[in-house]
Design a protein around this motif. Sequence first.
Motif, PDB file in Angstrom:
ATOM      1  N   ASP A 150      -1.467  -3.295   0.093  1.00 40.20           N
ATOM      2  CA  ASP A 150      -0.713  -4.480  -0.334  1.00 40.20           C
ATOM      3  C   ASP A 150      -0.470  -4.538  -1.839  1.00 40.20           C
ATOM      4  OD1 ASP A 150      -0.476  -5.291   2.253  1.00 40.20           O
ATOM      5  OD2 ASP A 150      -2.137  -6.724   2.167  1.00 40.20           O
ATOM      6  N   TRP A 151      -1.514  -4.367  -2.640  1.00 42.79           N
ATOM      7  CA  TRP A 151      -1.366  -4.494  -4.097  1.00 42.79           C
ATOM      8  C   TRP A 151      -0.462  -3.392  -4.657  1.00 42.79           C
ATOM      9  CZ3 TRP A 151      -2.706  -0.692  -7.520  1.00 42.79           C
ATOM     10  CH2 TRP A 151      -3.510   0.343  -7.031  1.00 42.79           C
ATOM     11  N   LEU A 152      -0.592  -2.182  -4.137  1.00 46.69           N
ATOM     12  CA  LEU A 152       0.223  -1.067  -4.612  1.00 46.69           C
ATOM     13  C   LEU A 152       1.669  -1.212  -4.143  1.00 46.69           C
ATOM     14  CD1 LEU A 152       0.107   1.544  -6.225  1.00 46.69           C
ATOM     15  CD2 LEU A 152      -0.426   2.745  -4.102  1.00 46.69           C
ATOM     16  N   GLY A 153       1.850  -1.702  -2.915  1.00 46.40           N
ATOM     17  CA  GLY A 153       3.187  -1.950  -2.403  1.00 46.40           C
ATOM     18  C   GLY A 153       3.917  -2.998  -3.218  1.00 46.40           C
ATOM     19  N   PHE A 154       3.198  -4.024  -3.660  1.00 47.07           N
ATOM     20  CA  PHE A 154       3.791  -5.060  -4.512  1.00 47.07           C
ATOM     21  C   PHE A 154       4.271  -4.457  -5.823  1.00 47.07           C
ATOM     22  CE2 PHE A 154       3.451  -8.209  -7.893  1.00 47.07           C
ATOM     23  CZ  PHE A 154       4.256  -9.225  -7.392  1.00 47.07           C
ATOM     24  N   VAL A 155       3.410  -3.655  -6.452  1.00 44.66           N
ATOM     25  CA  VAL A 155       3.769  -3.007  -7.716  1.00 44.66           C
ATOM     26  C   VAL A 155       4.963  -2.078  -7.509  1.00 44.66           C
ATOM     27  CG1 VAL A 155       2.964  -1.391  -9.492  1.00 44.66           C
ATOM     28  CG2 VAL A 155       1.434  -3.187  -8.672  1.00 44.66           C
ATOM     29  N   ALA A 156       4.925  -1.292  -6.439  1.00 42.08           N
ATOM     30  CA  ALA A 156       6.010  -0.347  -6.162  1.00 42.08           C
ATOM     31  C   ALA A 156       7.330  -1.067  -5.891  1.00 42.08           C
ATOM     32  CB  ALA A 156       5.644   0.549  -4.992  1.00 42.08           C
ATOM     33  N   ALA A 157       7.272  -2.153  -5.145  1.00 44.68           N
ATOM     34  CA  ALA A 157       8.502  -2.889  -4.819  1.00 44.68           C
ATOM     35  C   ALA A 157       9.155  -3.471  -6.067  1.00 44.68           C
ATOM     36  CB  ALA A 157       8.210  -3.994  -3.811  1.00 44.68           C
ATOM     37  N   TRP A 158       8.339  -3.913  -7.038  1.00 45.54           N
ATOM     38  CA  TRP A 158       8.866  -4.522  -8.256  1.00 45.54           C
ATOM     39  C   TRP A 158       9.116  -3.508  -9.372  1.00 45.54           C
ATOM     40  CZ3 TRP A 158      10.836  -9.253  -9.086  1.00 45.54           C
ATOM     41  CH2 TRP A 158      10.688 -10.177  -8.051  1.00 45.54           C
ATOM     42  N   ASN A 159       8.918  -2.245  -9.090  1.00 44.54           N
ATOM     43  CA  ASN A 159       9.176  -1.189 -10.066  1.00 44.54           C
ATOM     44  C   ASN A 159      10.690  -1.044 -10.234  1.00 44.54           C
ATOM     45  OD1 ASN A 159       9.567   1.333 -11.331  1.00 44.54           O
ATOM     46  ND2 ASN A 159       7.746   2.192 -10.384  1.00 44.54           N
ATOM     47  N   PRO A 160      11.192  -0.991 -11.463  1.00 45.47           N
ATOM     48  CA  PRO A 160      12.636  -0.817 -11.666  1.00 45.47           C
ATOM     49  C   PRO A 160      13.194   0.440 -11.004  1.00 45.47           C
ATOM     50  CG  PRO A 160      11.578  -1.422 -13.722  1.00 45.47           C
ATOM     51  CD  PRO A 160      10.475  -1.187 -12.733  1.00 45.47           C
ATOM     52  N   ILE A 161      12.400   1.479 -10.929  1.00 43.51           N
ATOM     53  CA  ILE A 161      12.852   2.714 -10.286  1.00 43.51           C
ATOM     54  C   ILE A 161      13.087   2.478  -8.796  1.00 43.51           C
ATOM     55  CG2 ILE A 161      12.171   5.091  -9.709  1.00 43.51           C
ATOM     56  CD1 ILE A 161      10.776   5.135 -12.477  1.00 43.51           C
ATOM     57  N   SER A 162      12.239   1.666  -8.174  1.00 44.11           N
ATOM     58  CA  SER A 162      12.418   1.348  -6.758  1.00 44.11           C
ATOM     59  C   SER A 162      13.735   0.615  -6.512  1.00 44.11           C
ATOM     60  CB  SER A 162      11.254   0.491  -6.251  1.00 44.11           C
ATOM     61  OG  SER A 162      10.052   1.217  -6.260  1.00 44.11           O
ATOM     62  N   SER A 163      14.042  -0.346  -7.365  1.00 45.22           N
ATOM     63  CA  SER A 163      15.293  -1.096  -7.198  1.00 45.22           C
ATOM     64  C   SER A 163      16.495  -0.171  -7.309  1.00 45.22           C
ATOM     65  CB  SER A 163      15.389  -2.207  -8.249  1.00 45.22           C
ATOM     66  OG  SER A 163      14.397  -3.168  -8.038  1.00 45.22           O
ATOM     67  N   THR A 164      16.470   0.721  -8.287  1.00 46.43           N
ATOM     68  CA  THR A 164      17.589   1.643  -8.462  1.00 46.43           C
ATOM     69  C   THR A 164      17.663   2.626  -7.308  1.00 46.43           C
ATOM     70  OG1 THR A 164      17.522   1.398 -10.864  1.00 46.43           O
ATOM     71  CG2 THR A 164      18.624   3.353 -10.001  1.00 46.43           C
ATOM     72  N   ALA A 165      16.515   3.141  -6.858  1.00 50.24           N
ATOM     73  CA  ALA A 165      16.513   4.086  -5.728  1.00 50.24           C
ATOM     74  C   ALA A 165      17.067   3.430  -4.466  1.00 50.24           C
ATOM     75  CB  ALA A 165      15.099   4.604  -5.484  1.00 50.24           C
ATOM     76  N   THR A 166      16.634   2.211  -4.187  1.00 48.99           N
ATOM     77  CA  THR A 166      17.103   1.510  -2.991  1.00 48.99           C
ATOM     78  C   THR A 166      18.597   1.205  -3.091  1.00 48.99           C
ATOM     79  OG1 THR A 166      14.915   0.552  -2.661  1.00 48.99           O
ATOM     80  CG2 THR A 166      16.747  -0.531  -1.543  1.00 48.99           C
ATOM     81  N   ALA A 167      19.030   0.744  -4.250  1.00 49.47           N
ATOM     82  CA  ALA A 167      20.445   0.416  -4.430  1.00 49.47           C
ATOM     83  C   ALA A 167      21.327   1.658  -4.339  1.00 49.47           C
ATOM     84  CB  ALA A 167      20.656  -0.278  -5.774  1.00 49.47           C
ATOM     85  N   THR A 168      20.891   2.761  -4.924  1.00 52.80           N
ATOM     86  CA  THR A 168      21.708   3.977  -4.850  1.00 52.80           C
ATOM     87  C   THR A 168      21.757   4.514  -3.427  1.00 52.80           C
ATOM     88  OG1 THR A 168      19.840   5.356  -5.557  1.00 52.80           O
ATOM     89  CG2 THR A 168      21.391   4.660  -7.256  1.00 52.80           C
ATOM     90  N   ARG A 169      20.657   4.401  -2.700  1.00 58.04           N
ATOM     91  CA  ARG A 169      20.680   4.824  -1.286  1.00 58.04           C
ATOM     92  C   ARG A 169      21.701   4.000  -0.505  1.00 58.04           C
ATOM     93  NH1 ARG A 169      14.270   5.075  -1.300  1.00 58.04           N
ATOM     94  NH2 ARG A 169      14.003   7.296  -1.722  1.00 58.04           N
TER      95      ARG A 169
END
Length: 164
Positions: A99-118
């Motif tokens: 849970d704690w790592l998933g929260f950090v990963a979800a709010w990571n700017p790289i995650s947002s860009t990766a999800t949006a580009t996909r």
Amino acid sequence: MAPSAFASGRGAADLVVAAAELTILAVTALLIGWRADGGVLGALGAFGLLLLLRFSLVWVGVWLGMLVPTPEAAGGLYAVAFPLTMISSTFVSPSLMPDWLGFVAAWNPISSTATATRELFGNPVAGGGTWVEENAPLMAVVWPLAITLVFLPSAVRRFRRLSR
């Protein structure tokens, strides 16, 4: 010469290099059979988001580079950046993480860009249903703008202090 010219020139030069690298990557991918299912406009939007994130992270690097005393110490800054890239949704969905790592990963700017580009490339992945994952295209713009607004002026100020 304006005190900000050195830092601005570095940022602009890195953006040109990043665009050339991304072009080579895209052409190579096309030659081996990759296709963007989201269409040409979607692919261009995805490439734009990747360049926007790169541009913002350049300023973090410029600022950090001016904090360290030697080129060898600057080379060690990679150890700081490595966890940022690994704790993201690039390789594993945050919903599969603790849970704690998933929260950090979800709010990571790289995650947002990766999800949006996909999504823009037409290859969306199942998200964890959090607000930030559902609004990835918005956050893929907001994160880089926020990072740039913080680190570009900080890098220019730091350069001014160093040049005195």
